[in-house]
Design a protein around this motif. Structure first.
Motif, PDB file in Angstrom:
ATOM      1  N   GLY A 131      33.683  27.977  41.632  1.00 10.82           N
ATOM      2  CA  GLY A 131      32.588  28.741  41.031  1.00 10.82           C
ATOM      3  C   GLY A 131      32.688  28.746  39.518  1.00 10.82           C
ATOM      4  O   GLY A 131      32.296  29.705  38.860  1.00 10.82           O
ATOM      5  N   HIS A 160      40.958  33.279  45.957  1.00  8.77           N
ATOM      6  CA  HIS A 160      41.654  34.428  45.394  1.00  8.77           C
ATOM      7  C   HIS A 160      41.273  35.729  46.092  1.00  8.77           C
ATOM      8  O   HIS A 160      40.237  35.823  46.745  1.00  8.77           O
ATOM      9  CB  HIS A 160      41.343  34.548  43.903  1.00  8.77           C
ATOM     10  CG  HIS A 160      41.814  33.375  43.127  1.00  8.77           C
ATOM     11  ND1 HIS A 160      41.548  33.209  41.797  1.00  8.77           N
ATOM     12  CD2 HIS A 160      42.550  32.280  43.478  1.00  8.77           C
ATOM     13  CE1 HIS A 160      42.078  32.092  41.360  1.00  8.77           C
ATOM     14  NE2 HIS A 160      42.687  31.503  42.373  1.00  8.77           N
ATOM     15  N   ARG A 161      42.103  36.731  45.879  1.00 10.75           N
ATOM     16  CA  ARG A 161      41.888  38.058  46.446  1.00 10.75           C
ATOM     17  C   ARG A 161      40.610  38.686  45.885  1.00 10.75           C
ATOM     18  O   ARG A 161      39.875  39.358  46.596  1.00 10.75           O
ATOM     19  CB  ARG A 161      43.088  38.943  46.119  1.00 10.75           C
ATOM     20  CG  ARG A 161      42.951  40.375  46.591  1.00 10.75           C
ATOM     21  CD  ARG A 161      44.168  41.190  46.237  1.00 10.75           C
ATOM     22  NE  ARG A 161      45.262  40.809  47.115  1.00 10.75           N
ATOM     23  CZ  ARG A 161      46.536  40.878  46.804  1.00 10.75           C
ATOM     24  NH1 ARG A 161      46.898  41.318  45.616  1.00 10.75           N
ATOM     25  NH2 ARG A 161      47.463  40.523  47.656  1.00 10.75           N
ATOM     26  N   THR A 162      40.355  38.505  44.594  1.00 10.38           N
ATOM     27  CA  THR A 162      39.168  39.077  43.962  1.00 10.38           C
ATOM     28  C   THR A 162      38.356  37.980  43.284  1.00 10.38           C
ATOM     29  O   THR A 162      38.888  36.932  42.918  1.00 10.38           O
ATOM     30  CB  THR A 162      39.550  40.129  42.906  1.00 10.38           C
ATOM     31  OG1 THR A 162      40.367  39.518  41.914  1.00 10.38           O
ATOM     32  CG2 THR A 162      40.300  41.299  43.521  1.00 10.38           C
ATOM     33  N   LYS A 163      37.084  38.229  43.126  1.00  8.29           N
ATOM     34  CA  LYS A 163      36.186  37.272  42.466  1.00  8.29           C
ATOM     35  C   LYS A 163      36.333  37.448  40.961  1.00  8.29           C
ATOM     36  O   LYS A 163      36.238  38.557  40.454  1.00  8.29           O
ATOM     37  CB  LYS A 163      34.743  37.559  42.907  1.00  8.29           C
ATOM     38  CG  LYS A 163      33.719  36.642  42.299  1.00  8.29           C
ATOM     39  CD  LYS A 163      33.464  35.464  43.200  1.00  8.29           C
ATOM     40  CE  LYS A 163      32.295  34.652  42.704  1.00  8.29           C
ATOM     41  NZ  LYS A 163      32.683  33.405  42.115  1.00  8.29           N
ATOM     42  N   THR A 164      36.632  36.365  40.277  1.00  8.76           N
ATOM     43  CA  THR A 164      36.743  36.423  38.821  1.00  8.76           C
ATOM     44  C   THR A 164      35.871  35.348  38.202  1.00  8.76           C
ATOM     45  O   THR A 164      35.496  34.370  38.855  1.00  8.76           O
ATOM     46  CB  THR A 164      38.204  36.186  38.353  1.00  8.76           C
ATOM     47  OG1 THR A 164      38.646  34.931  38.847  1.00  8.76           O
ATOM     48  CG2 THR A 164      39.132  37.270  38.832  1.00  8.76           C
ATOM     49  N   ARG A 165      35.557  35.535  36.950  1.00  7.50           N
ATOM     50  CA  ARG A 165      34.842  34.513  36.210  1.00  7.50           C
ATOM     51  C   ARG A 165      35.782  33.331  36.013  1.00  7.50           C
ATOM     52  O   ARG A 165      36.987  33.526  35.783  1.00  7.50           O
ATOM     53  CB  ARG A 165      34.402  35.070  34.861  1.00  7.50           C
ATOM     54  CG  ARG A 165      33.640  34.067  34.045  1.00  7.50           C
ATOM     55  CD  ARG A 165      32.499  34.684  33.313  1.00  7.50           C
ATOM     56  NE  ARG A 165      31.784  33.676  32.581  1.00  7.50           N
ATOM     57  CZ  ARG A 165      31.232  33.895  31.406  1.00  7.50           C
ATOM     58  NH1 ARG A 165      31.303  35.089  30.851  1.00  7.50           N
ATOM     59  NH2 ARG A 165      30.587  32.922  30.798  1.00  7.50           N
ATOM     60  N   ALA A 204      40.697  30.122  52.966  1.00 10.42           N
ATOM     61  CA  ALA A 204      39.622  29.761  52.039  1.00 10.42           C
ATOM     62  C   ALA A 204      39.141  28.340  52.307  1.00 10.42           C
ATOM     63  O   ALA A 204      37.925  28.078  52.317  1.00 10.42           O
ATOM     64  CB  ALA A 204      40.097  29.902  50.590  1.00 10.42           C
ATOM     65  N   PHE A 258      40.866  28.396  43.653  1.00 12.70           N
ATOM     66  CA  PHE A 258      39.941  29.260  44.402  1.00 12.70           C
ATOM     67  C   PHE A 258      40.674  29.853  45.591  1.00 12.70           C
ATOM     68  O   PHE A 258      41.831  29.530  45.823  1.00 12.70           O
ATOM     69  CB  PHE A 258      38.677  28.507  44.829  1.00 12.70           C
ATOM     70  CG  PHE A 258      38.947  27.198  45.534  1.00 12.70           C
ATOM     71  CD1 PHE A 258      39.162  27.158  46.905  1.00 12.70           C
ATOM     72  CD2 PHE A 258      38.976  25.997  44.832  1.00 12.70           C
ATOM     73  CE1 PHE A 258      39.414  25.954  47.562  1.00 12.70           C
ATOM     74  CE2 PHE A 258      39.216  24.785  45.475  1.00 12.70           C
ATOM     75  CZ  PHE A 258      39.444  24.774  46.847  1.00 12.70           C
ATOM     76  N   TYR A 292      33.782  24.478  43.893  1.00 12.59           N
ATOM     77  CA  TYR A 292      34.411  25.396  44.847  1.00 12.59           C
ATOM     78  C   TYR A 292      34.995  26.623  44.143  1.00 12.59           C
ATOM     79  O   TYR A 292      35.020  27.711  44.709  1.00 12.59           O
ATOM     80  CB  TYR A 292      35.498  24.705  45.666  1.00 12.59           C
ATOM     81  CG  TYR A 292      34.948  23.776  46.717  1.00 12.59           C
ATOM     82  CD1 TYR A 292      34.117  24.247  47.732  1.00 12.59           C
ATOM     83  CD2 TYR A 292      35.258  22.420  46.701  1.00 12.59           C
ATOM     84  CE1 TYR A 292      33.604  23.397  48.700  1.00 12.59           C
ATOM     85  CE2 TYR A 292      34.753  21.562  47.670  1.00 12.59           C
ATOM     86  CZ  TYR A 292      33.926  22.059  48.664  1.00 12.59           C
ATOM     87  OH  TYR A 292      33.417  21.209  49.617  1.00 12.59           O
ATOM     88  N   THR A 313      45.220  40.129  40.964  1.00 15.43           N
ATOM     89  CA  THR A 313      43.889  39.518  40.882  1.00 15.43           C
ATOM     90  C   THR A 313      43.713  38.383  41.877  1.00 15.43           C
ATOM     91  O   THR A 313      42.685  38.291  42.550  1.00 15.43           O
ATOM     92  CB  THR A 313      43.641  38.982  39.447  1.00 15.43           C
ATOM     93  OG1 THR A 313      43.748  40.074  38.531  1.00 15.43           O
ATOM     94  CG2 THR A 313      42.269  38.343  39.329  1.00 15.43           C
ATOM     95  N   THR A 314      44.728  37.520  41.969  1.00 22.05           N
ATOM     96  CA  THR A 314      44.568  36.301  42.769  1.00 22.05           C
ATOM     97  C   THR A 314      45.170  36.404  44.164  1.00 22.05           C
ATOM     98  O   THR A 314      44.733  35.718  45.088  1.00 22.05           O
ATOM     99  CB  THR A 314      45.231  35.098  42.065  1.00 22.05           C
ATOM    100  OG1 THR A 314      46.650  35.280  42.027  1.00 22.05           O
ATOM    101  CG2 THR A 314      44.666  34.888  40.670  1.00 22.05           C
TER     102      THR A 314
END
Length: 169
Positions: free
Chosen positions: A158, A117-122, A22, A115, A156, A104-105
Protein backbone atom coordinates in the motif's frame (compact mmCIF):
# COMPACT_ATOMS: atom_id res chain seq x y z
CA UNK A 1 26.93 -18.77 2.34
CA UNK A 2 25.40 -19.37 -1.06
CA UNK A 3 21.76 -19.57 -2.05
CA UNK A 4 22.07 -23.37 -2.13
CA UNK A 5 22.72 -23.34 1.63
CA UNK A 6 19.13 -22.25 2.19
CA UNK A 7 16.24 -24.60 2.50
CA UNK A 8 13.68 -23.22 0.06
CA UNK A 9 10.13 -23.48 1.29
CA UNK A 10 7.43 -24.56 -1.12
CA UNK A 11 4.85 -22.69 0.94
CA UNK A 12 4.87 -19.74 3.27
CA UNK A 13 5.13 -22.07 6.29
CA UNK A 14 8.64 -20.84 7.14
CA UNK A 15 7.38 -17.27 7.40
CA UNK A 16 6.21 -15.71 10.65
CA UNK A 17 2.59 -16.85 11.23
CA UNK A 18 1.20 -13.30 10.92
CA UNK A 19 3.05 -12.81 7.63
CA UNK A 20 2.01 -16.25 6.35
CA UNK A 21 -1.61 -15.27 7.06
CA UNK A 22 -1.13 -11.97 5.20
CA UNK A 23 0.20 -13.90 2.19
CA UNK A 24 -2.82 -16.22 2.33
CA UNK A 25 -5.31 -13.33 2.58
CA UNK A 26 -3.64 -11.59 -0.38
CA UNK A 27 -3.62 -14.83 -2.38
CA UNK A 28 0.11 -14.36 -2.82
CA UNK A 29 2.17 -17.50 -3.37
CA UNK A 30 5.83 -16.67 -2.83
CA UNK A 31 8.87 -18.78 -2.07
CA UNK A 32 9.92 -18.11 1.51
CA UNK A 33 13.53 -19.05 2.14
CA UNK A 34 14.82 -19.86 5.60
CA UNK A 35 18.49 -19.49 6.43
CA UNK A 36 20.26 -21.15 9.37
CA UNK A 37 22.07 -17.91 10.16
CA UNK A 38 20.20 -14.66 10.72
CA UNK A 39 19.70 -12.30 7.82
CA UNK A 40 18.96 -9.44 10.21
CA UNK A 41 20.97 -6.87 8.25
CA UNK A 42 20.84 -6.07 4.55
CA UNK A 43 24.48 -7.14 4.18
CA UNK A 44 23.79 -10.52 5.83
CA UNK A 45 20.69 -11.06 3.70
CA UNK A 46 22.44 -10.21 0.41
CA UNK A 47 25.33 -12.53 1.27
CA UNK A 48 22.98 -15.38 2.17
CA UNK A 49 20.81 -14.96 -0.92
CA UNK A 50 23.66 -14.22 -3.31
CA UNK A 51 22.13 -11.01 -4.67
CA UNK A 52 23.16 -7.37 -4.89
CA UNK A 53 22.86 -5.37 -1.67
CA UNK A 54 20.49 -2.97 -3.45
CA UNK A 55 18.05 -5.87 -4.08
CA UNK A 56 17.40 -6.19 -0.35
CA UNK A 57 14.37 -4.28 0.92
CA UNK A 58 14.78 -2.68 4.33
CA UNK A 59 11.41 -2.13 6.06
CA UNK A 60 12.11 0.73 8.45
CA UNK A 61 9.73 2.36 10.90
CA UNK A 62 10.02 6.08 11.60
CA UNK A 63 7.85 8.47 13.55
CA UNK A 64 6.54 11.52 11.72
CA UNK A 65 5.18 13.95 14.30
CA UNK A 66 4.77 10.94 16.59
CA UNK A 67 2.87 8.83 14.01
CA UNK A 68 4.52 5.61 12.77
CA UNK A 69 5.39 5.46 9.06
CA UNK A 70 7.03 2.60 7.16
CA UNK A 71 9.82 3.41 4.70
CA UNK A 72 10.89 0.74 2.20
CA UNK A 73 14.51 1.33 1.18
CA UNK A 74 17.06 -0.66 -0.78
CA UNK A 75 19.77 -2.30 1.28
CA UNK A 76 22.59 -0.25 -0.20
CA UNK A 77 21.06 3.12 0.65
CA UNK A 78 20.15 5.22 3.66
CA UNK A 79 16.90 7.08 4.30
CA UNK A 80 17.11 10.88 4.14
CA UNK A 81 14.83 11.87 7.01
CA UNK A 82 14.53 15.43 5.67
CA UNK A 83 13.12 14.06 2.39
CA UNK A 84 10.71 11.85 4.37
CA UNK A 85 9.68 14.87 6.45
CA UNK A 86 9.08 16.91 3.30
CA UNK A 87 7.19 14.09 1.55
CA UNK A 88 4.88 13.67 4.55
CA UNK A 89 4.56 17.37 5.34
CA UNK A 90 5.67 16.56 8.88
CA UNK A 91 7.37 18.84 11.39
CA UNK A 92 9.70 16.19 12.80
CA UNK A 93 10.78 12.72 11.64
CA UNK A 94 12.87 10.35 13.74
CA UNK A 95 13.71 6.65 13.79
CA UNK A 96 11.27 4.62 15.89
CA UNK A 97 12.44 2.78 19.01
CA UNK A 98 12.44 -1.03 18.96
CA UNK A 99 9.36 -1.27 21.18
CA UNK A 100 7.35 0.97 18.85
CA UNK A 101 8.50 -1.06 15.82
CA UNK A 102 7.21 -4.26 17.45
CA UNK A 103 4.00 -2.59 18.68
CA UNK A 104 3.26 -1.11 15.23
CA UNK A 105 4.25 -4.02 13.02
CA UNK A 106 4.08 -7.09 15.25
CA UNK A 107 7.66 -7.99 14.27
CA UNK A 108 11.13 -7.44 15.72
CA UNK A 109 13.70 -5.25 14.00
CA UNK A 110 15.61 -7.39 11.50
CA UNK A 111 12.53 -9.37 10.48
CA UNK A 112 9.98 -6.67 9.60
CA UNK A 113 8.29 -7.49 6.29
CA UNK A 114 6.95 -4.79 3.94
CA UNK A 115 3.30 -5.75 4.66
CA UNK A 116 1.25 -7.97 6.96
CA UNK A 117 1.65 -5.66 9.94
CA UNK A 118 -0.40 -5.50 13.12
CA UNK A 119 -1.54 -1.93 12.35
CA UNK A 120 -2.08 0.00 9.14
CA UNK A 121 0.61 2.61 8.60
CA UNK A 122 1.48 5.02 5.85
CA UNK A 123 4.13 3.52 3.56
CA UNK A 124 6.75 5.30 1.48
CA UNK A 125 8.75 3.19 -0.97
CA UNK A 126 11.93 4.67 -2.37
CA UNK A 127 11.86 4.92 -6.16
CA UNK A 128 15.26 3.18 -6.35
CA UNK A 129 13.60 -0.16 -5.54
CA UNK A 130 11.88 -0.07 -8.93
CA UNK A 131 15.22 -0.39 -10.72
CA UNK A 132 15.33 -4.14 -10.10
CA UNK A 133 13.46 -7.08 -11.60
CA UNK A 134 13.32 -8.87 -8.23
CA UNK A 135 13.86 -7.65 -4.68
CA UNK A 136 14.09 -9.62 -1.43
CA UNK A 137 12.36 -8.71 1.83
CA UNK A 138 12.05 -10.18 5.31
CA UNK A 139 9.22 -12.67 5.83
CA UNK A 140 8.62 -11.75 9.46
CA UNK A 141 11.71 -13.28 11.09
CA UNK A 142 15.45 -12.56 10.99
CA UNK A 143 15.94 -15.96 9.28
CA UNK A 144 13.40 -15.73 6.44
CA UNK A 145 13.17 -13.78 3.19
CA UNK A 146 11.01 -13.82 0.07
CA UNK A 147 11.42 -12.51 -3.50
CA UNK A 148 8.93 -10.35 -5.35
CA UNK A 149 8.98 -7.86 -8.19
CA UNK A 150 9.29 -4.37 -6.70
CA UNK A 151 6.11 -2.89 -8.18
CA UNK A 152 4.02 -5.72 -6.69
CA UNK A 153 5.81 -5.29 -3.37
CA UNK A 154 4.92 -1.58 -3.30
CA UNK A 155 1.32 -2.37 -4.28
CA UNK A 156 0.87 -5.07 -1.61
CA UNK A 157 2.43 -2.75 0.98
CA UNK A 158 0.00 0.00 0.00
CA UNK A 159 3.00 2.22 -0.59
CA UNK A 160 3.54 5.53 -2.32
CA UNK A 161 6.67 5.72 -4.47
CA UNK A 162 8.84 8.65 -3.39
CA UNK A 163 12.43 9.85 -3.57
CA UNK A 164 13.58 9.47 0.05
CA UNK A 165 17.09 8.08 -0.42
CA UNK A 166 20.08 9.94 0.96
CA UNK A 167 22.01 11.27 -2.02
CA UNK A 168 25.73 10.58 -2.10
CA UNK A 169 27.97 13.34 -3.34
Amino acid sequence: MSTSDATPATTSSDAHPRFAEALRVLGLDVEVRRFPDATRTAVEAAAAIGCELSQIVKSLIFQADGVPVLVLMDGASRVDMELVRSELGAGKVERARADLVRETTGYAIGGVPPFGHRTKTRVLADRGLLGHTVVWAAAGTPHTVFPLDPQSLVTYAGGTVADVREQTV
